[in-house]
Design an enzyme around this catalytic site. Structure first.
Site, short mmCIF file in Angstrom:
data_model
loop_
_atom_site.label_atom_id
_atom_site.label_comp_id
_atom_site.label_asym_id
_atom_site.label_seq_id
_atom_site.Cartn_x
_atom_site.Cartn_y
_atom_site.Cartn_z
N LYS A 284 -2.74 -37.04 -27.03
CA LYS A 284 -4.10 -36.49 -26.93
C LYS A 284 -4.27 -35.20 -27.73
O LYS A 284 -3.38 -34.36 -27.81
CB LYS A 284 -4.45 -36.21 -25.47
N GLU A 291 -16.00 -28.47 -25.68
CA GLU A 291 -16.39 -28.87 -24.33
C GLU A 291 -16.74 -27.65 -23.48
O GLU A 291 -17.67 -27.69 -22.66
CB GLU A 291 -15.28 -29.69 -23.68
N TYR A 318 -40.55 -1.03 -7.25
CA TYR A 318 -39.14 -1.40 -7.19
C TYR A 318 -38.77 -1.92 -5.80
O TYR A 318 -39.22 -1.41 -4.78
CB TYR A 318 -38.26 -0.19 -7.53
#
Length: 459
Positions: A284, A291, A318
């Site tokens: 392999k 990926e 805020y």
């Protein structure tokens, strides 16, 4: 004990769980350089406005330089009890110069302070990522010149469609990345307003010079509304949006590399630098870098979605919810930077199998459109009729198990008598790509011109 920086109203310290959920120093320490730069600009302005004495301002500025040096040297001790980078810096400053440090916070709040720090940090991150993307564009354009005439199949629906060149395919990503850089540039332009001086939410009664602090920190102007100044996180959301779309583009390219490196495609080979092996299958060679780029895209998109969800229900100005804006942003922009670097490496590393690409380009009757165009151009046939004739010829070739270019002329003429031997000039894949000379088309001449133009623009 209550927090010495803000605890005058409080009699006891926070519960351990409250300290755990409240503290942000574990991640906002990344703002150290920006926080100190903002504080130095602020104290300089306070002195020029006569709000602080020159002696106090000089002591504070010198002390801040020492704090910065300690942080850069790795000798600074960050304290969770002090919650965030702002309080950590101010506390250490007080230890170094005494009570004068307490004057630093005059005419500002942690609300406008963190808004400033975050804008400065995001601006720096945009500049760094833009430079990286530019480098990826240059790598792609360089390989596009190299493979301007290398024929490969173009796909729609992941089915062979028409022949293109490998250089043309790579330039498609140069265009995508150009749009990504444009979006980041737009985000940077819009964020380049300085919120310092908005204080907690309403501004300040001190005679501050917001234009001066904005200019000293490289902003185009101060923000115009104090409420919006501390409540706004559009600049982060917009940057993450641009980052997410860039990551999607990288993911699409990564997916193609994954496909191209399979034995079934065999279009491209990556070296040991960007592949890994298997613990059980010795044969392999896995394209793990590609990926991982594909997989990490989800983190960038997730950070954008998370911040949108955080902000969607917040009233002005805020709220502590907004502390959740940082970790995802830090991770997303670091992840994008890493992915751009990995893709740049793979572009330079990959070795195309041009013979295999060209052989695959002719599969699936990819020059059928060239035949139809020839019928229209040479025989003046309406395109729909040409489409039908070409379909009949494809069916005939498929039945015989040959390519269109291998059909005997007599058999073609049995379908359409006016076809001449000249038709063979458009049926090969090389002829096909060379004929696509329209602006933006895949002809090698076009590809070379476009790639060289990009290299000229990119410098």
């Amino acid at each position: 004990m209550s927090n010495k920086m803000w605890g005058g109203r409080f009699e006891t310290g926070p519960d351990a769980i409250m300290e755990e959920i409240n503290a942000s120093i574990g991640f906002d320490y990344r703002f150290a350089a920006q926080d100190i730069a903002g504080s130095k600009a602020h104290v300089s302005m306070l002195a020029k406005a006569g709000i602080l004495t020159n002696a106090d301002a000089e002591a504070i500025s010198t002390g801040l330089d020492q704090v910065k040096a300690e942080i850069e040297a790795g000798t600074f001790t960050f304290s969770r009890e002090l919650e965030d980078i702002h309080m950590n810096v101010e506390s250490r400053l007080a230890a170094l110069i005494g009570p004068a440090a307490g004057r630093l916070h005059t005419a500002r709040s942690r609300n406008d302070q963190v808004a400033l720090d975050f804008r400065l940090w995001v601006r720096d991150a945009i500049d760094e990522i833009d430079s990286q993307i530019k480098g990826l564009q240059k790598a792609l354009a360089t390989r596009a010149v190299e493979f301007a005439a290398a024929v490969m199949p173009g796909f729609t629906h992941l089915q062979s469609a028409q022949p293109v060149t490998f250089g043309h395919h790579l330039l498609a990503y140069v265009e995508m990345l150009a749009r990504d850089r444009g979006r980041l540039t737009d985000a940077r332009r819009r964020l380049n307003e300085c919120p310092l001086g908005a204080a907690a939410l309403a501004g300040t009664s001190f005679p501050i010079d917001r234009q001066a602090t904005a200019a000293s920190l490289g902003f185009d102007r101060p923000t115009a509304n104090s409420l919006d100044s501390v409540a706004d996180r559009d600049f982060v959301i917009e940057t993450l949006s641009a980052a997410a779309l860039c990551a999607v583009h990288l993911s699409r390219f990564a997916e193609e590399i994954v496909l191209w490196t399979t034995p079934q495609f065999g279009f491209v080979r990556l070296s040991d630098k960007f592949t890994t092996g298997s613990s059980i299958m010795p044969q392999k060679r896995n394209p793990d870098a590609a990926e991982l780029v594909r997989g990490k895209t989800g983190r960038v998109i997730g950070a954008l979605n998370a911040l949108l969800m955080t902000m969607k229900g917040l009233p002005l100005a805020y709220s502590k919810d907004m502390q959740e804006d940082k970790e995802g942003t830090f991770d997303a922009l670091h992840t994008l930077s890493l992915c751009v670097a990995a893709m740049t490496g793979m572009v330079g590393d990959m070795t195309p199998d041009t013979a295999r690409m060209q052989a695959a380009a002719g599969a699936g009757y990819a020059t059928a459109t060239d035949l139809a165009d020839w019928l229209v151009r040479t025989l003046k046939m309406p395109f729909r009729e040409a489409h039908h004739v070409t379909g009949s010829l494809v069916k005939l070739a498929s039945t015989k198990g040959v390519g269109l270019e291998d059909l005997p002329l007599a058999e073609m003429q049995a379908v359409e008598p006016r076809i001449t031997a000249d038709v063979l000039t458009v049926l090969g894949v090389v002829n096909s790509v060379e004929s696509r000379t329209s602006y933006g088309g895949t002809s090698p001449q076009n590809v070379r011109q476009q790639a060289q133009a990009w290299l000229g623009r990119l410098g």
